[in-house]
Design a protein around this motif. Structure first.
Motif, PDB file in Angstrom:
ATOM      1  N   ILE A  47      23.638 -29.466  38.442  1.00 24.13           N
ATOM      2  CA  ILE A  47      22.710 -30.101  37.509  1.00 24.13           C
ATOM      3  C   ILE A  47      21.930 -28.994  36.825  1.00 24.13           C
ATOM      4  O   ILE A  47      21.467 -28.061  37.484  1.00 24.13           O
ATOM      5  CB  ILE A  47      21.745 -31.032  38.282  1.00 24.13           C
ATOM      6  CG1 ILE A  47      22.575 -32.041  39.070  1.00 24.13           C
ATOM      7  CG2 ILE A  47      20.796 -31.750  37.346  1.00 24.13           C
ATOM      8  CD1 ILE A  47      22.229 -32.093  40.514  1.00 24.13           C
ATOM      9  N   LEU A  48      21.816 -29.097  35.522  1.00 30.37           N
ATOM     10  CA  LEU A  48      21.106 -28.064  34.777  1.00 30.37           C
ATOM     11  C   LEU A  48      20.001 -28.705  33.945  1.00 30.37           C
ATOM     12  O   LEU A  48      20.229 -29.681  33.231  1.00 30.37           O
ATOM     13  CB  LEU A  48      22.098 -27.315  33.875  1.00 30.37           C
ATOM     14  CG  LEU A  48      21.687 -25.944  33.369  1.00 30.37           C
ATOM     15  CD1 LEU A  48      21.381 -24.968  34.496  1.00 30.37           C
ATOM     16  CD2 LEU A  48      22.781 -25.356  32.474  1.00 30.37           C
ATOM     17  N   GLY A  50      16.586 -26.756  32.079  1.00 29.30           N
ATOM     18  CA  GLY A  50      16.465 -25.760  31.015  1.00 29.30           C
ATOM     19  C   GLY A  50      17.120 -24.439  31.378  1.00 29.30           C
ATOM     20  O   GLY A  50      17.083 -23.491  30.585  1.00 29.30           O
ATOM     21  N   MET A  68      20.740 -32.266  31.879  1.00 35.00           N
ATOM     22  CA  MET A  68      19.741 -33.343  31.869  1.00 35.00           C
ATOM     23  C   MET A  68      19.062 -33.461  30.501  1.00 35.00           C
ATOM     24  O   MET A  68      18.468 -32.509  30.010  1.00 35.00           O
ATOM     25  CB  MET A  68      18.696 -33.092  32.959  1.00 35.00           C
ATOM     26  CG  MET A  68      19.255 -33.055  34.363  1.00 35.00           C
ATOM     27  SD  MET A  68      20.292 -34.479  34.779  1.00 35.00           S
ATOM     28  CE  MET A  68      19.079 -35.789  34.816  1.00 35.00           C
ATOM     29  N   GLY A 116      11.350 -24.869  31.172  1.00 37.67           N
ATOM     30  CA  GLY A 116      12.196 -25.802  31.918  1.00 37.67           C
ATOM     31  C   GLY A 116      11.866 -27.257  31.675  1.00 37.67           C
ATOM     32  O   GLY A 116      11.087 -27.603  30.788  1.00 37.67           O
ATOM     33  N   ALA A 120      13.262 -30.558  37.077  1.00 40.97           N
ATOM     34  CA  ALA A 120      13.350 -29.400  37.980  1.00 40.97           C
ATOM     35  C   ALA A 120      11.999 -29.069  38.601  1.00 40.97           C
ATOM     36  O   ALA A 120      11.940 -28.274  39.536  1.00 40.97           O
ATOM     37  CB  ALA A 120      13.874 -28.186  37.221  1.00 40.97           C
ATOM     38  N   VAL A 176      20.598 -36.022  41.992  1.00 40.69           N
ATOM     39  CA  VAL A 176      20.155 -35.759  40.623  1.00 40.69           C
ATOM     40  C   VAL A 176      18.771 -36.399  40.489  1.00 40.69           C
ATOM     41  O   VAL A 176      18.631 -37.617  40.656  1.00 40.69           O
ATOM     42  CB  VAL A 176      21.079 -36.426  39.573  1.00 40.69           C
ATOM     43  CG1 VAL A 176      20.621 -36.052  38.158  1.00 40.69           C
ATOM     44  CG2 VAL A 176      22.521 -36.047  39.797  1.00 40.69           C
TER      45      VAL A 176
END
Ligand SMILES: Cc1cc2nc3c(=O)[nH]c(=O)nc-3n(C[C@H](O)[C@H](O)[C@H](O)COP(=O)(O)OP(=O)(O)OC[C@H]3O[C@@H](n4cnc5c(N)ncnc54)[C@H](O)[C@@H]3O)c2cc1C
Length: 337
Positions: A47-48, A50, A68, A116, A120, A176
């Motif tokens: 999962i990414l 920023g 995301m 970000g 996160a 997630v």
């Protein structure tokens, strides 16, 4: 779904990493659709947000990247003192903070300008200038990658610690985070205990600061001190500040009288990793296209042509050098992918 997609603008080290598959998550249905597809069988998924706290070691990620991008902020009255703010994981952190500050809701103004996305923020319990996300956290909603169920995590479930949570330790890569609920103050008191904030406020001529003043002061301080990833690739602090027993600190203090450490509640002291790195001779040092930033010894920078492995090897040399000089282990704060 995009194939062989470059993540160069999706990681703040600016590494030209190619991902085999990239799915942009605009809402939950994007993940559910992916789960029903054959691609879900691929072993590797990540999962990414920023990409401001990630170091990709290789130039090819042989799996699926969930990018995301879900949006939405909703504010509800909670009680006489607080509002509950529910924020989608794909919202950018700093614009969200600025929006709350402008609305007069306090608690996260000291976290202005952390790069970000919101999703996160609980991962490593982001923190700066005396505030951590756990101080304003109510709960989050996450998608279980294993069984496809939605799960709520209360603060106690998240096991927040210094730059840590259960999502960075035992549950790493398993959920997630879809949205986060915060409790923000309706009648906030500005928190400007840090000397550098006070100095900046005084330079700005503010004697009775409100949260907006603190947010502006912190923006100015961070802009002057930290490299902008758009100009110089970096992921902020590469290492955590190590926490040692008071006896270890006392020993070090005898040998290095100017060592910087902050006593904690228990019998421990948090050492300034930047001091250790600088004292070991690394501040401003450059090897090829990797270096330690000239103003901030905790920040490793990519001067343009470094690979993920170059950055990692450089970081490991620093780690070894600090261990040899002080007998202290520096743990990376950045997620190594
Ligand atoms: C210049 C600079 C300054 C910084 N200053 C600070 C600071 O003061 N304090 C601080 O705490 N941090 C700081 N950071 C680090 C970073 O900004 C934060 O950790 C931030 O929260 C990372 O957000 P992101 O969306 O970029 O996460 P990413 O880098 O995309 O991801 C980080 C980790 O979280 C996982 N992840 C991301 N989104 C989700 C999700 N929705 N669900 C599950 N897992 C997810 C990823 O898989 C990865 O393991 C700084 C970074 C930079 C570049």
């Amino acid at each position: 779904m995009r194939r062989n997609f470059t993540l160069k603008t999706f990681n703040t080290f600016g590494l030209d990493v190619m991902a085999a598959y990239v799915v942009t998550v605009n809402d939950l249905s994007d993940i559910e659709r992916l789960r029903k597809s054959g691609y879900w069988q691929l072993d590797k998924k990540m999962i990414l947000g920023g990409g401001s706290n990630c170091l990709f070691l290789d130039d090819y990620y042989e799996g699926i990247v969930l990018l995301m991008n879900n949006k939405g902020v909703s504010i509800q009255d909670y009680d006489a003192d607080f509002v509950k703010v529910s924020v989608a994981a794909g919202e950018d952190w700093t614009p969200f903070v600025q929006r709350m500050v402008a609305a007069g809701y306090g608690g996260i103004e000291n976290l202005t300008l952390i790069p970000g996305k919101v999703g996160a923020s609980p991962m490593q319990n982001i923190g700066a200038y005396g505030v951590e996300i756990k101080d304003v956290f109510l709960r989050l909603q996450a998608f279980d990658l294993e069984n496809g169920k939605l799960v709520d995590f209360e603060a106690a479930d998240c096991e927040f610690g210094y730059r840590s949570s259960v999502f960075k330790t035992t549950l790493k890569g398993k959920f997630v985070i879809l949205s986060v609920d915060f409790l923000l103050h309706k009648h906030p008191q500005a928190n400007f205990q840090y000397g550098s904030i006070r100095e900046e406020l005084s330079r700005l001529g503010v004697s009775q600061p409100e949260i907006v003043d603190v947010s502006v002061a912190i923006t100015n301080i961070r802009r002057s001190k930290l490299p902008d990833p758009l100009q110089l690739g970096n992921a902020g602090s590469f290492f955590k500040n190590p926490v040692v027993h008071r006896l270890v600190f006392d020993d070090l203090k005898r040998e290095f009288p100017d060592i910087v450490g902050y006593p904690e509640k228990t019998n421990t002291v948090k050492l300034a990793a930047a001091w250790l790195i600088e004292k070991a001779g690394w501040k401003g040092r450059r090897v090829g296209d990797v270096g330690v930033h000239k103003n901030q010894a905790l920040v490793i920078v990519n001067y343009g042509g470094a690979t993920g492995r170059d950055i990692f090897s450089f970081a490991m040399e620093i780690q070894q050098s600090v261990r040899e000089t002080f007998g202290i282990h520096l743990e990376p704060e950045v997620n190594i992918i």
